[in-house]
Design a protein around this motif. Structure first.
Motif, mmCIF file in Angstrom:
data_model
loop_
_atom_site.group_PDB
_atom_site.id
_atom_site.type_symbol
_atom_site.label_atom_id
_atom_site.label_comp_id
_atom_site.label_asym_id
_atom_site.label_seq_id
_atom_site.Cartn_x
_atom_site.Cartn_y
_atom_site.Cartn_z
ATOM 1 N N PHE A 95 10.571 13.347 8.132
ATOM 2 C CA PHE A 95 9.556 13.443 6.840
ATOM 3 C C PHE A 95 8.426 13.060 6.939
ATOM 4 C CE2 PHE A 95 13.445 15.207 5.505
ATOM 5 C CZ PHE A 95 13.588 16.275 5.248
ATOM 6 N N TYR A 96 8.518 11.863 7.664
ATOM 7 C CA TYR A 96 7.162 11.082 7.809
ATOM 8 C C TYR A 96 5.954 10.920 8.376
ATOM 9 C CZ TYR A 96 9.668 7.852 4.055
ATOM 10 O OH TYR A 96 11.221 8.128 3.325
ATOM 11 N N LEU A 97 7.051 11.305 9.773
ATOM 12 C CA LEU A 97 5.845 11.226 11.153
ATOM 13 C C LEU A 97 4.678 12.031 11.261
ATOM 14 C CD1 LEU A 97 9.096 11.324 14.101
ATOM 15 C CD2 LEU A 97 7.545 9.181 13.005
ATOM 16 N N ASP A 98 4.346 13.094 10.830
ATOM 17 C CA ASP A 98 3.123 13.301 11.013
ATOM 18 C C ASP A 98 2.231 12.765 9.159
ATOM 19 O OD1 ASP A 98 4.156 14.362 7.617
ATOM 20 O OD2 ASP A 98 3.597 16.151 8.079
ATOM 21 N N GLN A 99 2.598 11.715 8.029
ATOM 22 C CA GLN A 99 2.312 10.772 7.360
ATOM 23 C C GLN A 99 1.463 9.360 7.997
ATOM 24 O OE1 GLN A 99 1.261 11.934 4.486
ATOM 25 N NE2 GLN A 99 1.715 14.087 4.961
ATOM 26 N N ILE A 100 2.427 8.954 9.221
ATOM 27 C CA ILE A 100 2.562 8.065 9.388
ATOM 28 C C ILE A 100 2.268 7.524 11.192
ATOM 29 C CG2 ILE A 100 3.591 6.343 7.546
ATOM 30 C CD1 ILE A 100 6.000 6.172 9.147
ATOM 31 N N THR A 138 0.943 -1.036 -0.118
ATOM 32 C CA THR A 138 -0.171 0.410 -0.182
ATOM 33 C C THR A 138 0.917 1.505 0.308
ATOM 34 O OG1 THR A 138 -1.408 -1.052 1.118
ATOM 35 C CG2 THR A 138 -1.800 1.107 1.705
ATOM 36 N N PHE A 139 0.789 1.336 -0.897
ATOM 37 C CA PHE A 139 1.212 3.538 -1.234
ATOM 38 C C PHE A 139 1.391 4.253 -0.038
ATOM 39 C CE2 PHE A 139 1.579 7.504 -2.332
ATOM 40 C CZ PHE A 139 2.888 7.785 -2.586
ATOM 41 N N VAL A 140 2.476 4.754 1.069
ATOM 42 C CA VAL A 140 1.424 5.159 2.045
ATOM 43 C C VAL A 140 1.935 7.042 1.334
ATOM 44 C CG1 VAL A 140 2.371 6.477 4.613
ATOM 45 C CG2 VAL A 140 2.619 3.615 3.482
ATOM 46 N N VAL A 141 3.299 8.075 0.997
ATOM 47 C CA VAL A 141 3.855 8.898 0.669
ATOM 48 C C VAL A 141 4.651 8.440 0.142
ATOM 49 C CG1 VAL A 141 4.958 9.107 3.102
ATOM 50 C CG2 VAL A 141 3.435 11.435 1.838
ATOM 51 N N LYS A 155 14.015 11.299 -5.309
ATOM 52 C CA LYS A 155 12.108 10.699 -4.295
ATOM 53 C C LYS A 155 11.685 9.492 -4.015
ATOM 54 C CE LYS A 155 7.650 10.464 -6.452
ATOM 55 N NZ LYS A 155 6.229 10.400 -7.290
ATOM 56 N N VAL A 156 11.231 9.997 -2.729
ATOM 57 C CA VAL A 156 11.519 7.889 -1.784
ATOM 58 C C VAL A 156 9.727 7.824 -1.875
ATOM 59 C CG1 VAL A 156 12.025 7.391 0.473
ATOM 60 C CG2 VAL A 156 13.636 9.204 -0.735
ATOM 61 N N ASN A 157 9.730 6.629 -2.329
ATOM 62 C CA ASN A 157 7.683 6.743 -2.267
ATOM 63 C C ASN A 157 8.292 5.514 -0.712
ATOM 64 O OD1 ASN A 157 7.283 7.873 -4.036
ATOM 65 N ND2 ASN A 157 7.466 5.836 -5.551
ATOM 66 N N LEU A 158 6.926 5.703 0.450
ATOM 67 C CA LEU A 158 6.956 4.781 1.070
ATOM 68 C C LEU A 158 5.540 3.637 1.090
ATOM 69 C CD1 LEU A 158 8.602 4.426 3.876
ATOM 70 C CD2 LEU A 158 6.519 5.658 5.227
ATOM 71 N N TYR A 159 5.654 2.824 0.542
ATOM 72 C CA TYR A 159 5.335 1.482 1.378
ATOM 73 C C TYR A 159 4.567 0.681 2.391
ATOM 74 C CZ TYR A 159 4.675 2.198 -4.127
ATOM 75 O OH TYR A 159 4.334 2.564 -5.058
ATOM 76 N N LEU A 160 3.557 0.136 2.773
ATOM 77 C CA LEU A 160 3.649 -0.545 3.852
ATOM 78 C C LEU A 160 3.035 -2.087 3.267
ATOM 79 C CD1 LEU A 160 2.695 -0.691 6.518
ATOM 80 C CD2 LEU A 160 0.918 -0.366 5.981
ATOM 81 N N LEU A 161 3.908 -2.948 3.825
ATOM 82 C CA LEU A 161 3.930 -4.093 3.249
ATOM 83 C C LEU A 161 4.192 -5.294 4.883
ATOM 84 C CD1 LEU A 161 3.657 -6.449 1.438
ATOM 85 C CD2 LEU A 161 6.035 -6.476 0.619
ATOM 86 N N ASP A 162 2.805 -5.655 5.120
ATOM 87 C CA ASP A 162 3.023 -6.936 5.302
ATOM 88 C C ASP A 162 2.868 -6.405 7.174
ATOM 89 O OD1 ASP A 162 2.015 -8.824 4.434
ATOM 90 O OD2 ASP A 162 4.299 -9.879 4.030
ATOM 91 N N ASN A 163 3.076 -4.892 7.481
ATOM 92 C CA ASN A 163 2.461 -4.264 8.206
ATOM 93 C C ASN A 163 4.019 -4.141 8.384
ATOM 94 O OD1 ASN A 163 0.496 -4.478 9.623
ATOM 95 N ND2 ASN A 163 1.067 -6.699 10.072
ATOM 96 N N GLU A 164 4.723 -3.611 7.425
ATOM 97 C CA GLU A 164 6.279 -3.094 7.490
ATOM 98 C C GLU A 164 6.383 -2.038 6.742
ATOM 99 O OE1 GLU A 164 9.381 -3.879 9.257
ATOM 100 O OE2 GLU A 164 8.511 -5.835 10.023
ATOM 101 N N TYR A 165 6.910 -0.734 6.498
ATOM 102 C CA TYR A 165 6.825 0.270 6.314
ATOM 103 C C TYR A 165 8.797 0.312 5.210
ATOM 104 C CZ TYR A 165 3.837 2.917 8.540
ATOM 105 O OH TYR A 165 2.872 3.179 8.917
#
Length: 80
Positions: free
Chosen positions: A71-76, A23-26, A34-44
């Motif tokens: 950069f992520y803390l307000d998103q995840i 799942t794409f997060v941010v 450009k860093v895309n963060l994904y969630l896969l099996d409860n792992e970022y």
């Protein structure tokens, strides 16, 4: 799939797995990437894309102690 199993996959299989089952997060900009963060099996998982070279240079688990976290803390939401 374990972390070790994921790390041992070739890059193209990591990409396929993230894009089909993750799942794409941010997305953030981080230096030349450009860093895309994904969630896969409860792992970022971070995908580092170099737009100047037009290629994915690295895919790795999110390091919770890296300065990029600000950069992520307000998103995840992390459960530590």
């Amino acid at each position: 799939m374990s972390r070790e199993d994921f790390k041992n996959l070739p890059l193209h299989k990591k990409i396929h797995l993230l894009y089909t089952e993750g799942t794409f997060v941010v997305a953030i900009r981080y230096y030349a990437h450009k860093v895309n963060l994904y969630l896969l099996d409860n792992e970022y998982i971070e995908v580092f894309y170099n737009h100047k070279l037009d290629k994915i240079e690295k895919i790795d688990f999110l390091n919770l102690h890296h300065t990029r976290m600000k950069f992520y803390l307000d998103q995840i939401q992390l459960s530590l």
